[in-house]
Design a protein around this motif. Structure first.
Motif, PDB file in Angstrom:
ATOM      1  N   MET A 143       6.358  30.652  -4.179  1.00 49.30           N
ATOM      2  CA  MET A 143       7.032  30.644  -2.394  1.00 49.30           C
ATOM      3  C   MET A 143       6.980  31.499  -1.959  1.00 49.30           C
ATOM      4  N   GLN A 144       7.436  32.617  -3.163  1.00 49.06           N
ATOM      5  CA  GLN A 144       7.526  33.895  -3.134  1.00 49.06           C
ATOM      6  C   GLN A 144       6.762  35.312  -2.388  1.00 49.06           C
ATOM      7  N   GLY A 145       5.882  34.544  -3.588  1.00 42.79           N
ATOM      8  CA  GLY A 145       4.497  35.758  -3.657  1.00 42.79           C
ATOM      9  C   GLY A 145       4.595  36.096  -5.283  1.00 42.79           C
ATOM     10  N   SER A 146       5.246  35.952  -6.070  1.00 42.14           N
ATOM     11  CA  SER A 146       5.425  36.274  -7.317  1.00 42.14           C
ATOM     12  C   SER A 146       3.894  34.896  -8.318  1.00 42.14           C
ATOM     13  N   VAL A 147       3.025  35.528  -9.559  1.00 39.01           N
ATOM     14  CA  VAL A 147       3.197  35.553  -9.524  1.00 39.01           C
ATOM     15  C   VAL A 147       2.908  34.797 -10.981  1.00 39.01           C
ATOM     16  N   LEU A 148       2.590  33.565 -10.680  1.00 35.75           N
ATOM     17  CA  LEU A 148       2.809  32.032 -11.899  1.00 35.75           C
ATOM     18  C   LEU A 148       1.840  31.929 -12.645  1.00 35.75           C
ATOM     19  N   SER A 149      -0.167  32.081 -12.367  1.00 42.90           N
ATOM     20  CA  SER A 149      -0.787  31.991 -13.269  1.00 42.90           C
ATOM     21  C   SER A 149      -2.202  32.576 -12.787  1.00 42.90           C
ATOM     22  N   VAL A 150      -2.820  33.098 -13.664  1.00 45.64           N
ATOM     23  CA  VAL A 150      -4.338  33.685 -12.982  1.00 45.64           C
ATOM     24  C   VAL A 150      -5.588  33.239 -13.576  1.00 45.64           C
ATOM     25  N   ASN A 151      -6.650  33.931 -13.098  1.00 44.80           N
ATOM     26  CA  ASN A 151      -7.789  33.468 -14.156  1.00 44.80           C
ATOM     27  C   ASN A 151      -8.201  34.924 -14.622  1.00 44.80           C
ATOM     28  N   ASP A 152      -9.444  35.107 -15.780  1.00 44.37           N
ATOM     29  CA  ASP A 152      -9.628  36.199 -16.284  1.00 44.37           C
ATOM     30  C   ASP A 152     -10.457  36.942 -14.499  1.00 44.37           C
ATOM     31  N   ALA A 153     -10.667  36.446 -14.197  1.00 47.90           N
ATOM     32  CA  ALA A 153     -11.360  36.995 -12.774  1.00 47.90           C
ATOM     33  C   ALA A 153     -10.471  37.423 -11.865  1.00 47.90           C
ATOM     34  N   PHE A 154      -9.690  36.905 -11.629  1.00 48.95           N
ATOM     35  CA  PHE A 154      -8.478  38.173 -11.445  1.00 48.95           C
ATOM     36  C   PHE A 154      -8.178  39.403 -12.391  1.00 48.95           C
ATOM     37  N   LEU A 155      -7.632  39.054 -13.463  1.00 47.13           N
ATOM     38  CA  LEU A 155      -7.454  40.278 -14.187  1.00 47.13           C
ATOM     39  C   LEU A 155      -8.371  40.781 -14.753  1.00 47.13           C
ATOM     40  N   ASP A 156     -10.340  40.723 -13.843  1.00 47.47           N
ATOM     41  CA  ASP A 156     -11.184  41.310 -13.972  1.00 47.47           C
ATOM     42  C   ASP A 156     -10.942  42.018 -12.345  1.00 47.47           C
ATOM     43  N   LEU A 157     -10.361  41.603 -10.927  1.00 52.08           N
ATOM     44  CA  LEU A 157     -10.157  42.350 -10.739  1.00 52.08           C
ATOM     45  C   LEU A 157      -9.113  43.467 -10.273  1.00 52.08           C
ATOM     46  N   VAL A 158      -8.011  43.478 -10.664  1.00 54.35           N
ATOM     47  CA  VAL A 158      -7.392  44.601 -11.107  1.00 54.35           C
ATOM     48  C   VAL A 158      -7.118  45.090 -12.128  1.00 54.35           C
ATOM     49  N   GLY A 159      -7.792  44.905 -12.794  1.00 58.18           N
ATOM     50  CA  GLY A 159      -8.246  45.898 -14.144  1.00 58.18           C
ATOM     51  C   GLY A 159      -7.306  45.563 -14.555  1.00 58.18           C
ATOM     52  N   ALA A 160      -6.162  45.084 -15.359  1.00 56.99           N
ATOM     53  CA  ALA A 160      -5.457  43.649 -16.440  1.00 56.99           C
ATOM     54  C   ALA A 160      -5.672  43.738 -17.691  1.00 56.99           C
ATOM     55  N   ALA A 161      -5.567  43.978 -18.250  1.00 52.56           N
ATOM     56  CA  ALA A 161      -6.286  43.365 -20.164  1.00 52.56           C
ATOM     57  C   ALA A 161      -5.638  42.112 -20.292  1.00 52.56           C
ATOM     58  N   HIS A 162      -4.006  41.759 -20.020  1.00 48.22           N
ATOM     59  CA  HIS A 162      -3.783  40.635 -20.873  1.00 48.22           C
ATOM     60  C   HIS A 162      -2.742  39.859 -19.499  1.00 48.22           C
ATOM     61  N   LEU A 163      -2.639  38.431 -19.758  1.00 42.71           N
ATOM     62  CA  LEU A 163      -1.664  37.656 -18.428  1.00 42.71           C
ATOM     63  C   LEU A 163      -0.773  38.171 -18.292  1.00 42.71           C
ATOM     64  N   SER A 164      -0.123  38.366 -19.601  1.00 48.68           N
ATOM     65  CA  SER A 164       1.473  39.164 -19.263  1.00 48.68           C
ATOM     66  C   SER A 164       1.917  40.381 -18.312  1.00 48.68           C
ATOM     67  N   ASP A 165       0.218  40.978 -18.139  1.00 51.09           N
ATOM     68  CA  ASP A 165       0.779  42.118 -17.199  1.00 51.09           C
ATOM     69  C   ASP A 165       0.494  41.822 -15.679  1.00 51.09           C
ATOM     70  N   VAL A 166       0.464  40.672 -15.613  1.00 50.25           N
ATOM     71  CA  VAL A 166       0.167  39.777 -14.305  1.00 50.25           C
ATOM     72  C   VAL A 166       1.219  38.632 -13.944  1.00 50.25           C
ATOM     73  N   VAL A 167       1.403  37.915 -14.805  1.00 54.40           N
ATOM     74  CA  VAL A 167       2.220  36.940 -14.179  1.00 54.40           C
ATOM     75  C   VAL A 167       3.845  37.069 -14.126  1.00 54.40           C
ATOM     76  N   GLY A 168       4.310  37.035 -13.731  1.00 50.69           N
ATOM     77  CA  GLY A 168       5.861  37.165 -12.872  1.00 50.69           C
ATOM     78  C   GLY A 168       5.785  38.358 -11.838  1.00 50.69           C
ATOM     79  N   ALA A 169       4.862  38.857 -11.836  1.00 51.11           N
ATOM     80  CA  ALA A 169       5.144  40.439 -10.869  1.00 51.11           C
ATOM     81  C   ALA A 169       4.649  39.559  -9.423  1.00 51.11           C
ATOM     82  N   SER A 170       5.108  40.141  -8.148  1.00 49.03           N
ATOM     83  CA  SER A 170       4.473  40.094  -7.546  1.00 49.03           C
ATOM     84  C   SER A 170       3.237  40.476  -6.689  1.00 49.03           C
ATOM     85  N   LEU A 171       2.902  39.145  -6.101  1.00 47.68           N
ATOM     86  CA  LEU A 171       1.113  40.102  -5.650  1.00 47.68           C
ATOM     87  C   LEU A 171       0.782  40.456  -4.990  1.00 47.68           C
ATOM     88  N   ALA A 172       2.095  41.218  -4.197  1.00 44.56           N
ATOM     89  CA  ALA A 172       2.087  42.277  -3.327  1.00 44.56           C
ATOM     90  C   ALA A 172       2.083  43.975  -3.849  1.00 44.56           C
TER      91      ALA A 172
END
Length: 179
Positions: A1-30
């Motif tokens: 509810m605060q904008g923290s990324v809890l989970s993403v799919n492979d398509a989101f990883l491709d959009l932001v160019g991240a290699a692993h879930l750990s690169d985005v989970v826990g980060a702010s979507l901002a």
């Protein structure tokens, strides 16, 4: 509810160019949105008020700094133990390319659309300065065209001295090389 990324799919990883879930989970979507906290504020406040938001246009920034146009829809997931917001993002870069190929969809000149893209990522003072320049350039071009390139008549129409008109023509790159 605060904008923290809890989970993403492979398509989101491709959009932001991240290699692993750990690169985005826990980060702010901002961190991934071109207008950062402005985009997050719009998403979170609308979902809090209405429970959802649809067709929100923004851009994601990938690891290479490129801005990928996306359209997002979000909904509040009403789980009392784990409240969250589900966000679906759709890459609209192909759709945007088609729109550009068909021509501008609105009557704003290209600089006007560029200024609109600055909202939320640039200070108001800079946006006002750029907007003023766009309007001033359009007025000068219109006056010169209406007077069939009679610079003295165009200057009078604009309420400028002829010298001031030449300064502005130079500023906006409107003088021809012989100019």
């Amino acid at each position: 509810m605060q904008g923290s990324v809890l989970s993403v799919n492979d398509a989101f990883l491709d959009l932001v160019g991240a290699a692993h879930l750990s690169d985005v989970v826990g980060a702010s979507l901002a961190e991934f949105m071109s207008r950062g906290q402005v985009d997050m504020g719009v998403l979170l406040s609308n979902v809090a008020k209405t429970g959802q938001i649809r067709a929100y246009a923004t851009r994601l920034i990938n690891n290479f700094g490129a801005r990928v146009p996306v359209e997002g829809s979000a909904a509040h997931l009403e789980d009392p133990e784990n409240p969250a917001i589900a966000l679906i993002l759709r890459d609209v870069s192909r759709l945007e390319a088609v729109r550009e190929a068909e021509g501008p969809s609105n009557n704003l000149p290209e600089p006007g659309r560029d200024v609109m893209d600055l909202v939320g990522s640039t200070s108001l003072k800079e946006i006002v300065g750029q907007t003023t320049d766009v309007v001033e350039k359009m007025r000068i071009e219109t006056a010169v065209n209406l007077t069939r390139n009679n610079r003295l008549a165009a200057a009078k129409m604009l309420g400028l001295s002829r010298q001031s008109l030449y300064v502005k023509l130079r500023k906006f790159g409107l003088l021809d090389k012989d100019g």
